[in-house]
Design a protein around this motif. Structure first.
Motif, mmCIF file in Angstrom:
data_model
loop_
_atom_site.group_PDB
_atom_site.id
_atom_site.type_symbol
_atom_site.label_atom_id
_atom_site.label_comp_id
_atom_site.label_asym_id
_atom_site.label_seq_id
_atom_site.Cartn_x
_atom_site.Cartn_y
_atom_site.Cartn_z
ATOM 1 N N TRP A 98 -6.938 -53.158 0.984
ATOM 2 C CA TRP A 98 -8.575 -53.092 0.447
ATOM 3 C C TRP A 98 -8.667 -52.660 -0.933
ATOM 4 O O TRP A 98 -9.399 -53.073 -1.702
ATOM 5 C CB TRP A 98 -9.148 -51.961 1.324
ATOM 6 C CG TRP A 98 -10.793 -51.850 1.332
ATOM 7 C CD1 TRP A 98 -11.488 -52.519 1.570
ATOM 8 C CD2 TRP A 98 -11.196 -50.936 0.447
ATOM 9 N NE1 TRP A 98 -12.790 -52.348 1.317
ATOM 10 C CE2 TRP A 98 -12.500 -50.825 0.397
ATOM 11 C CE3 TRP A 98 -10.767 -49.907 -0.299
ATOM 12 C CZ2 TRP A 98 -13.435 -50.151 -0.239
ATOM 13 C CZ3 TRP A 98 -11.744 -49.046 -0.915
ATOM 14 C CH2 TRP A 98 -12.963 -49.173 -1.062
ATOM 15 N N LEU A 99 -7.804 -51.605 -1.183
ATOM 16 C CA LEU A 99 -7.832 -51.254 -2.741
ATOM 17 C C LEU A 99 -7.503 -52.222 -3.596
ATOM 18 O O LEU A 99 -8.030 -52.432 -4.680
ATOM 19 C CB LEU A 99 -6.900 -49.944 -2.770
ATOM 20 C CG LEU A 99 -7.274 -48.485 -2.170
ATOM 21 C CD1 LEU A 99 -6.517 -47.627 -2.391
ATOM 22 C CD2 LEU A 99 -8.800 -48.088 -2.793
ATOM 23 N N ALA A 100 -6.234 -53.266 -3.359
ATOM 24 C CA ALA A 100 -5.919 -54.081 -4.116
ATOM 25 C C ALA A 100 -6.914 -55.093 -4.049
ATOM 26 O O ALA A 100 -7.236 -55.796 -5.378
ATOM 27 C CB ALA A 100 -4.553 -54.607 -3.571
ATOM 28 N N TYR A 101 -7.798 -55.634 -3.037
ATOM 29 C CA TYR A 101 -8.850 -56.666 -3.047
ATOM 30 C C TYR A 101 -9.730 -55.987 -3.870
ATOM 31 O O TYR A 101 -10.243 -56.784 -4.843
ATOM 32 C CB TYR A 101 -9.240 -56.873 -1.795
ATOM 33 C CG TYR A 101 -8.515 -57.992 -1.186
ATOM 34 C CD1 TYR A 101 -8.769 -59.229 -1.436
ATOM 35 C CD2 TYR A 101 -7.742 -57.879 0.137
ATOM 36 C CE1 TYR A 101 -8.024 -60.263 -0.626
ATOM 37 C CE2 TYR A 101 -7.423 -58.772 0.864
ATOM 38 C CZ TYR A 101 -7.323 -60.156 0.379
ATOM 39 O OH TYR A 101 -6.792 -61.147 1.027
ATOM 40 N N ALA A 133 -3.166 -63.202 -8.374
ATOM 41 C CA ALA A 133 -3.931 -62.177 -7.551
ATOM 42 C C ALA A 133 -3.451 -61.779 -6.191
ATOM 43 O O ALA A 133 -3.406 -60.823 -5.896
ATOM 44 C CB ALA A 133 -5.358 -62.685 -7.488
ATOM 45 N N PHE A 134 -3.206 -63.163 -5.523
ATOM 46 C CA PHE A 134 -2.658 -62.804 -4.202
ATOM 47 C C PHE A 134 -1.304 -62.166 -4.224
ATOM 48 O O PHE A 134 -0.934 -61.188 -3.210
ATOM 49 C CB PHE A 134 -2.519 -64.252 -3.384
ATOM 50 C CG PHE A 134 -2.036 -64.107 -2.039
ATOM 51 C CD1 PHE A 134 -3.129 -63.861 -0.901
ATOM 52 C CD2 PHE A 134 -0.693 -64.123 -1.764
ATOM 53 C CE1 PHE A 134 -2.673 -63.730 0.197
ATOM 54 C CE2 PHE A 134 -0.502 -63.953 -0.338
ATOM 55 C CZ PHE A 134 -1.502 -63.803 0.530
ATOM 56 N N LEU A 139 1.387 -57.726 -2.008
ATOM 57 C CA LEU A 139 3.009 -56.766 -2.384
ATOM 58 C C LEU A 139 2.248 -55.263 -2.292
ATOM 59 O O LEU A 139 3.213 -54.284 -2.446
ATOM 60 C CB LEU A 139 3.292 -57.232 -3.858
ATOM 61 C CG LEU A 139 4.374 -58.503 -3.506
ATOM 62 C CD1 LEU A 139 5.164 -58.731 -4.955
ATOM 63 C CD2 LEU A 139 5.419 -58.499 -2.438
ATOM 64 N N ALA A 140 1.001 -55.089 -2.550
ATOM 65 C CA ALA A 140 0.650 -53.655 -3.079
ATOM 66 C C ALA A 140 1.219 -52.416 -1.799
ATOM 67 O O ALA A 140 1.732 -51.778 -2.347
ATOM 68 C CB ALA A 140 -0.858 -53.561 -3.153
ATOM 69 N N PRO A 141 0.970 -53.035 -0.557
ATOM 70 C CA PRO A 141 1.417 -51.933 0.490
ATOM 71 C C PRO A 141 2.967 -52.045 0.525
ATOM 72 O O PRO A 141 3.634 -51.058 0.657
ATOM 73 C CB PRO A 141 0.658 -52.466 1.612
ATOM 74 C CG PRO A 141 -0.311 -53.360 1.162
ATOM 75 C CD PRO A 141 -0.018 -54.164 -0.054
ATOM 76 N N PHE A 142 3.477 -53.122 0.290
ATOM 77 C CA PHE A 142 5.136 -53.330 0.362
ATOM 78 C C PHE A 142 5.601 -52.361 -0.698
ATOM 79 O O PHE A 142 6.765 -51.614 -0.268
ATOM 80 C CB PHE A 142 5.533 -54.607 0.092
ATOM 81 C CG PHE A 142 6.962 -54.865 0.169
ATOM 82 C CD1 PHE A 142 7.689 -54.997 1.085
ATOM 83 C CD2 PHE A 142 7.643 -55.240 -1.029
ATOM 84 C CE1 PHE A 142 9.004 -55.154 1.089
ATOM 85 C CE2 PHE A 142 8.793 -55.113 -1.053
ATOM 86 C CZ PHE A 142 9.704 -55.256 -0.119
#
Length: 210
Positions: A98-101, A133-134, A139-142
């Motif tokens: 959510w933060l990354a989006y 962007a994707f 990858l943000a949580p990973f």
């Protein structure tokens, strides 16, 4: 907005759908578009390495315990900590998405679950994401959560807590499998300028190109 109206908007903007799946069929889509063999081997090898470490540390815990009762007491603590950690990391994982989006500019990000597949998601309705962007979103949580769990292992934890942390890390990496496979699909098509768009209202994901 129904599915036809949603797609009509993008068709008028010059986009053509090259692939799609309903949320209920996400596992079939991922299986159909599995990453190249070398990436699968690396991913599976990492999971097996973590599983080996968990087993090795359980053996150490048994060896170092002064009695069977103490061993089972510590294993019980480990199991409770692992279950709580795995339950907590699911919403935290989606919150990082959510933060990354939001950082990419998505206005309408929603959470949901596909219970038949035991899959959870954060999806941005009607938000166009290109490969780059994707990649940041996927990858943000990973990277963040795996990094934090790895850092936690550097602290002087009791052996049972170290086992639990490794087990949670293993669970999290398995949970990231869907994100990594979707990213692999986008990577294979990045030269075509493929973008992905979610129609959360109708529970469809689309891959489009100009």
């Amino acid at each position: 907005m129904d599915k036809e109206t949603f797609l009509s908007f993008y068709e008028k903007a010059g986009y053509k759908v090259i692939d799609s799946f309903t949320y209920n069929d996400i596992k079939l889509f991922l299986i159909r578009n599995r990453p190249k063999t070398v990436y699968r081997i690396i991913y599976i090898a990492l999971l097996l390495l973590l599983l080996f470490c968990v087993g090795f540390l359980i053996g150490r815990l048994w060896h170092e315990a002064s009695s069977a009762g103490l061993f089972f007491e510590q294993i019980g603590q480990c199991a409770i900590f692992t279950l709580l950690g795995c339950a907590a990391i699911i919403p935290i994982h989606e919150f990082v998405h959510w933060l990354a989006y939001k950082n990419e500019g998505a206005a309408d990000v929603r959470f949901g679950a596909i219970w038949r597949s035991f899959a959870f998601y954060a999806a941005a309705h009607n938000f166009v994401a290109d490969y780059y962007a994707f990649r940041r979103i996927a990858l943000a949580p990973f990277l963040i959560l795996s990094g934090l769990l790895f850092l936690l292992l550097l602290f002087p934890l009791p052996l049972w807590a170290r086992i639990a942390t490794l087990a949670i890390l293993l669970f999290h990496l398995i949970s990231c499998g869907g994100d990594l496979m979707m990213l692999s699909y986008m990577n294979r098509n990045k030269k075509r300028g493929v973008v992905t768009v979610d129609d959360v209202d109708n529970r469809w994901s689309y891959f489009m190109e100009k």
